[in-house]
Design an enzyme around this catalytic site. Structure first.
Site, PDB file in Angstrom:
ATOM      1  N   ASP A  89      49.892  55.248  -4.555  1.00 10.81           N
ATOM      2  CA  ASP A  89      48.791  55.125  -5.516  1.00 10.81           C
ATOM      3  C   ASP A  89      48.887  56.268  -6.534  1.00 10.81           C
ATOM      4  O   ASP A  89      48.838  56.061  -7.756  1.00 10.81           O
ATOM      5  CB  ASP A  89      47.471  55.227  -4.718  1.00 10.81           C
ATOM      6  CG  ASP A  89      46.254  54.885  -5.543  1.00 10.81           C
ATOM      7  OD1 ASP A  89      46.415  54.541  -6.722  1.00 10.81           O
ATOM      8  OD2 ASP A  89      45.138  54.983  -5.004  1.00 10.81           O
ATOM      9  N   TYR A 128      43.824  54.162   3.629  1.00  7.75           N
ATOM     10  CA  TYR A 128      42.866  53.340   2.888  1.00  7.75           C
ATOM     11  C   TYR A 128      42.235  52.254   3.766  1.00  7.75           C
ATOM     12  O   TYR A 128      41.171  51.729   3.456  1.00  7.75           O
ATOM     13  CB  TYR A 128      43.528  52.670   1.679  1.00  7.75           C
ATOM     14  CG  TYR A 128      43.876  53.624   0.545  1.00  7.75           C
ATOM     15  CD1 TYR A 128      43.687  54.994   0.660  1.00  7.75           C
ATOM     16  CD2 TYR A 128      44.401  53.145  -0.643  1.00  7.75           C
ATOM     17  CE1 TYR A 128      44.015  55.852  -0.366  1.00  7.75           C
ATOM     18  CE2 TYR A 128      44.725  54.004  -1.687  1.00  7.75           C
ATOM     19  CZ  TYR A 128      44.534  55.361  -1.533  1.00  7.75           C
ATOM     20  OH  TYR A 128      44.862  56.210  -2.559  1.00  7.75           O
ATOM     21  N   ASP A 173      50.799  56.221 -10.680  1.00  5.97           N
ATOM     22  CA  ASP A 173      50.047  56.527 -11.904  1.00  5.97           C
ATOM     23  C   ASP A 173      50.706  57.663 -12.674  1.00  5.97           C
ATOM     24  O   ASP A 173      50.745  57.651 -13.913  1.00  5.97           O
ATOM     25  CB  ASP A 173      48.595  56.886 -11.582  1.00  5.97           C
ATOM     26  CG  ASP A 173      47.693  55.661 -11.636  1.00  5.97           C
ATOM     27  OD1 ASP A 173      48.225  54.548 -11.491  1.00  5.97           O
ATOM     28  OD2 ASP A 173      46.474  55.811 -11.830  1.00  5.97           O
ATOM     29  N   ASP A 191      54.993  66.203  -2.109  1.00  8.62           N
ATOM     30  CA  ASP A 191      54.731  67.261  -3.097  1.00  8.62           C
ATOM     31  C   ASP A 191      55.967  67.492  -3.964  1.00  8.62           C
ATOM     32  O   ASP A 191      55.881  67.637  -5.187  1.00  8.62           O
ATOM     33  CB  ASP A 191      54.247  68.555  -2.430  1.00  8.62           C
ATOM     34  CG  ASP A 191      54.920  68.839  -1.094  1.00  8.62           C
ATOM     35  OD1 ASP A 191      55.658  67.969  -0.594  1.00  8.62           O
ATOM     36  OD2 ASP A 191      54.733  69.944  -0.563  1.00  8.62           O
ATOM     37  N   LYS A 218      55.392  62.862   4.205  1.00 10.69           N
ATOM     38  CA  LYS A 218      54.879  64.212   4.408  1.00 10.69           C
ATOM     39  C   LYS A 218      55.127  64.515   5.887  1.00 10.69           C
ATOM     40  O   LYS A 218      54.214  64.868   6.652  1.00 10.69           O
ATOM     41  CB  LYS A 218      53.383  64.247   4.024  1.00 10.69           C
ATOM     42  CG  LYS A 218      52.775  65.632   3.971  1.00 10.69           C
ATOM     43  CD  LYS A 218      53.208  66.437   2.778  1.00 10.69           C
ATOM     44  CE  LYS A 218      52.676  67.852   2.888  1.00 10.69           C
ATOM     45  NZ  LYS A 218      53.262  68.780   1.913  1.00 10.69           N
TER      46      LYS A 218
END
Ligand code: NAD
Length: 363
Positions: A246, A135, A250, A222, A190
């Site tokens: 992020d 980001y 959620d 994942d 990851k």
């Protein structure tokens, strides 16, 4: 103890008013000062994060934030949009650790999108690194590709990067926080594909050597997404980078039923923090008096616990919220058959009443 109150836009002022009522009912020596932020600040002073608001936020011991944003500002240049205020506050205050608890209150299991037995009693904490990763990584932009699959065509790119101190400080936060909970940390990465996250995994493992009493496991993102909806109660503290955090936070939010119930905290290295509900300004219901104020009230509880060293006051608020839910009061977002629908103000009043009742019972 000085608290900066930044109500913002949409339902922000409505839910903030209820949180302030609850703080006032605690009889603590709290000084508060309110300042505009987001669209409200743009209207009043031409900028979503005016100098005076930033100055107040820097001076205060903690910041309680409502929400910002409205569709009507979507055409403004990016730097003037309300959401830039949050990014600005994070950056100027060095708020690198984002805490997003996902708690499923027994009274609200029916509101979850998962089966009640999977979420009843759920209490997990996602700690998301907030100021690094893809980001913020440079370089980024658009250009004509010189290599890759389609040289000579337009392409866009971002840069994923983490420095060792950035990973170390968030890892320390995770292990120290786990010590106050069930002493388990899952670091999500990851590493099988990304160099940045192999490095992340190595550094988290190195920091873990200083916390032998805390259990650490590593999980690919994942798989973490899958486990969050398959067996979420397996987790205690989850620590991860900005982008994975992020998305996962959620997903975790929905396990609990309504985003209107979820508080959050963003902390700097001295535990000074910005506390806000996990949801946005909900322009679709603003001004109707129906918004759920509990995420903001619970954010105020987190503020008392993490920045103002008032854990007992935080406990009192959290048990008052439980009591109110137990009595069957629900704002429309968490309402179900057999419960009583109330508005924003009535919900705030009920929490205050529950706090007051507790005080009387104790004394
Ligand atoms: P949102 O979270 O505001 O709303 C999503 C849905 O949840 C809406 O249907 C809304 O009515 C409902 N909802 C949200 N909070 C609620 C509450 N307390 N009680 C009951 N229902 C609630 O997200 P959105 O609609 O995608 O965004 C609206 C605006 O908020 C946009 O301008 C967006 O940029 C901004 N936003 C701000 C923040 C922030 O201030 N931290 C975070 C996310 C989005």
């Amino acid at each position: 103890m000085k608290i900066a109150l930044l109500p913002g836009d949409g339902i922000g002022p409505e839910i903030m008013a209820e949180a302030v009522k609850v703080l006032d009912a605690l009889d603590l020596k709290l000084e508060t000062e309110t300042a505009p932020v987001g669209g409200a600040a743009y209207e009043a002073q031409g900028h979503p994060l005016p100098e005076s608001t930033l100055k107040l936020a820097k001076q205060a011991d903690a910041i309680l934030f409502g929400a910002v944003g409205d569709w009507k500002y979507d055409k403004l240049e990016r730097a003037l949009r309300p959401e830039q205020a949050i990014l600005g506050l994070r950056k100027h205050l060095g708020l690198f650790a984002n805490f997003r608890p996902a708690i499923c209150y027994p009274q609200l299991t029916a509101a979850s999108s998962l089966k009640p037995e999977l979420v009843a009693g759920l209490d997990i904490l996602i700690i998301r690194e907030l100021t690094g990763d893809i980001y913020f990584g440079q370089p980024r932009g658009r250009r004509v590709a010189v290599d890759g699959h389609f040289p000579g065509t337009e392409e866009a790119f971002d840069t994923m990067r983490y420095s060792k101190p950035e990973i170390e400080r968030i890892a320390h936060v995770a292990f120290q926080t786990a010590r106050k909970r069930n002493k388990r940390v899952t670091s999500v990465d990851k590493a099988n594909v990304l160099e940045t996250f192999q490095f992340w995994k190595d550094v988290v493992t190195e920091v873990h050597a200083q916390y032998p009493d805390v259990e650490l496991d590593h999980m690919y993102v994942d798989n973490a997404a899958m486990q969050l909806v398959k067996a979420p109660k397996k987790f205690d503290v989850v620590v991860t980078g900005n982008m994975f955090g992020d998305i996962l936070s959620d997903a975790a939010a929905m396990l609990t039923g309504s985003i209107g119930m979820l508080p959050s905290a963003s902390l700097d290295s001295n535990n000074k923090g910005l506390y806000e509900p996990s949801h946005g300004s909900a322009p679709d219901i603003a001004g109707q008096g129906t918004a759920n104020p509990l995420a903001t009230i619970l954010s105020a509880a987190m503020m008392l616990r993490y920045s103002l060293q008032q854990p007992q006051a935080a406990d009192r608020i959290e048990s008052a919220v439980q009591q109110v839910l137990g009595s069957g009061l629900r704002t429309p977002d968490i309402w179900s058959e057999g419960t009583r629908k109330v508005g924003t103000r009535e919900m705030g009043d009920a929490v205050v009443a529950a706090l007051t009742t507790k005080t009387i019972t104790k004394s």
